[in-house]
Scaffold this active site. Structure first.
Site, short mmCIF file in Angstrom:
data_model
loop_
_atom_site.label_atom_id
_atom_site.label_comp_id
_atom_site.label_asym_id
_atom_site.label_seq_id
_atom_site.Cartn_x
_atom_site.Cartn_y
_atom_site.Cartn_z
N CYS A 170 -11.20 2.36 0.06
CA CYS A 170 -9.86 2.78 0.46
C CYS A 170 -9.48 1.91 1.65
O CYS A 170 -10.31 1.70 2.56
CB CYS A 170 -9.88 4.25 0.88
SG CYS A 170 -8.32 4.81 1.60
N HIS A 222 -7.73 2.42 4.11
CA HIS A 222 -7.69 3.10 5.41
C HIS A 222 -9.04 3.05 6.12
O HIS A 222 -9.10 3.12 7.34
CB HIS A 222 -7.32 4.58 5.22
CG HIS A 222 -5.86 4.83 5.05
ND1 HIS A 222 -5.18 4.46 3.93
CD2 HIS A 222 -4.96 5.42 5.87
CE1 HIS A 222 -3.91 4.82 4.06
NE2 HIS A 222 -3.75 5.41 5.23
N CYS A 233 -4.21 -1.60 -1.90
CA CYS A 233 -4.46 -0.16 -2.03
C CYS A 233 -5.45 0.01 -3.18
O CYS A 233 -5.20 -0.49 -4.28
CB CYS A 233 -3.14 0.53 -2.34
SG CYS A 233 -3.31 2.26 -2.79
N ASP A 269 0.88 -1.18 0.00
CA ASP A 269 0.00 0.00 0.00
C ASP A 269 0.92 1.23 0.00
O ASP A 269 2.14 1.11 0.14
CB ASP A 269 -0.89 -0.01 1.26
CG ASP A 269 -1.86 1.17 1.32
OD1 ASP A 269 -2.30 1.65 0.26
OD2 ASP A 269 -2.18 1.64 2.43
N SER A 270 0.30 2.40 -0.10
CA SER A 270 1.08 3.63 0.02
C SER A 270 1.56 3.83 1.45
O SER A 270 2.55 4.52 1.68
CB SER A 270 0.21 4.82 -0.38
OG SER A 270 -0.95 4.82 0.44
N GLU A 300 -4.73 8.69 9.36
CA GLU A 300 -3.27 8.59 9.53
C GLU A 300 -2.81 9.31 10.79
O GLU A 300 -1.89 8.88 11.46
CB GLU A 300 -2.55 9.19 8.31
CG GLU A 300 -2.47 8.28 7.10
CD GLU A 300 -1.38 7.23 7.21
OE1 GLU A 300 -0.36 7.47 7.88
OE2 GLU A 300 -1.56 6.14 6.62
N1 DGL Z 1 -4.88 3.16 1.17
C1 DGL Z 1 -4.99 3.86 -0.07
C2 DGL Z 1 -6.17 3.31 -0.87
O1 DGL Z 1 -6.70 2.25 -0.54
C3 DGL Z 1 -5.20 5.34 0.06
C4 DGL Z 1 -4.14 6.13 0.70
C5 DGL Z 1 -3.43 7.07 -0.23
O2 DGL Z 1 -4.04 8.01 -0.78
O3 DGL Z 1 -2.24 6.87 -0.38
O4 DGL Z 1 -6.56 3.91 -1.83
#
Ligand code: DGL
Length: 271
Positions: free
Chosen positions: A186, A188, A74, A11-12, A153
């Protein structure tokens, strides 16, 4: 590559740890190598070219670590880079977080679905296109909810008044107040799933990736005879965690997502 090799997950940042956690629960014999490209976080506001480039570099790294399968944990990278990754690595099982969730939605009795995610994910229309292809009768409403990743975050989602004010701002009016299903597009957002369910008085079915993707991965590995024959992983030290940038609070944040404290190694890619 064989069945006892690890599974690469990326992931990012820390959001994909929600998926890694579900995988480690469902498949306790599997070793995970996790990569957080924190140097480039957020992916959700980057260009497609940049996101593809990051995704290729990370996949290369995970394959060097001998991973037998890659989970793109992600949505943003799944929306933009998944097809290109499959093309580049035709012999590697690569799993995204979008297709399994779309599949889960389409077998449920949902008439009006909402999708929330990063700007890149929503602008890509990937959910809309895949949902429409599978269920042409479905009413689909999509919304970029850009402020949710930063507050999660920062751990600010624990301040309930802040979180509910944001949720209300995004979802309080039609069509989102009237959907009977909502996709958390997402990785997150699983951290605020309960609050979103509560906001809808538990009357709207909320779909998130972690358990759905873990099940999908299990089926795929089983079909390829790639499920690990190792003994159960008793200790998180058996997994490996890498990040391309490490701040003093990174591991604290990671604990929120993975549910346990884990140690990250700094790994800048391309160096
Ligand atoms: N976790 C990333 C997703 O599922 C989003 C976070 C980011 O923007 O880097 O899209």
């Amino acid at each position: 590559m064989n069945a006892n090799c690890p599974i690469g997950v990326f992931d990012s940042g820390t959001g994909g740890l929600t998926v890694a956690k579900a995988i480690s629960r469902l498949l306790p014999n599997e070793q995970i190598v996790y990569f957080a490209d924190s140097d480039h976080l957020p992916f959700g506001d980057k260009s497609h070219a940049a996101i593809k480039n990051y995704s290729f570099n990370i996949t290369e790294f995970l394959l060097q670590k001998n991973c037998k399968a890659i989970v793109v944990a992600c949505n943003t990278a799944s929306a933009v880079a998944f097809e290109a990754l499959k093309k580049q690595y035709p012999n590697v099982p690569i799993i995204d977080v979008i297709d399994p969730v779309v599949q889960a939605v389409t077998v449920n009795e949902i008439d009006k679905i909402g999708v929330i995610g990063t700007k890149v994910t929503i602008d890509s229309k990937v959910y809309e296109n895949k949902l429409k292809a599978a269920r042409p009768d479905l009413e689909i409403n999509s919304l970029a909810t850009r402020s949710l990743v930063p507050i999660i975050e920062e751990g600010l989602h624990k301040k309930k008044h802040l979180l509910f004010a944001l949720i209300d701002n995004y979802l309080g009016d039609p069509p989102f107040s009237e959907v009977d299903g909502l996709i958390l597009g997402c990785t997150h957002y699983p951290l605020i799933k309960e609050e979103i369910e509560h906001y809808y008085n538990n009357k709207t079915k909320v779909f998130d990736a972690p358990s759905i993707v873990a099940e999908h991965l299990k089926t795929k590995l089983a079909a390829l005879d790639l499920l690990s024959k190792n003994a159960s992983i008793a200790d998180t030290k058996d997994h490996q965690f890498f990040a391309s940038d490490l701040t003093s609070t990174f591991e604290e944040t990671a604990k929120l997502f993975f549910g346990k404290m884990v140690e990250f190694n700094l790994k800048k890619l391309g160096e």
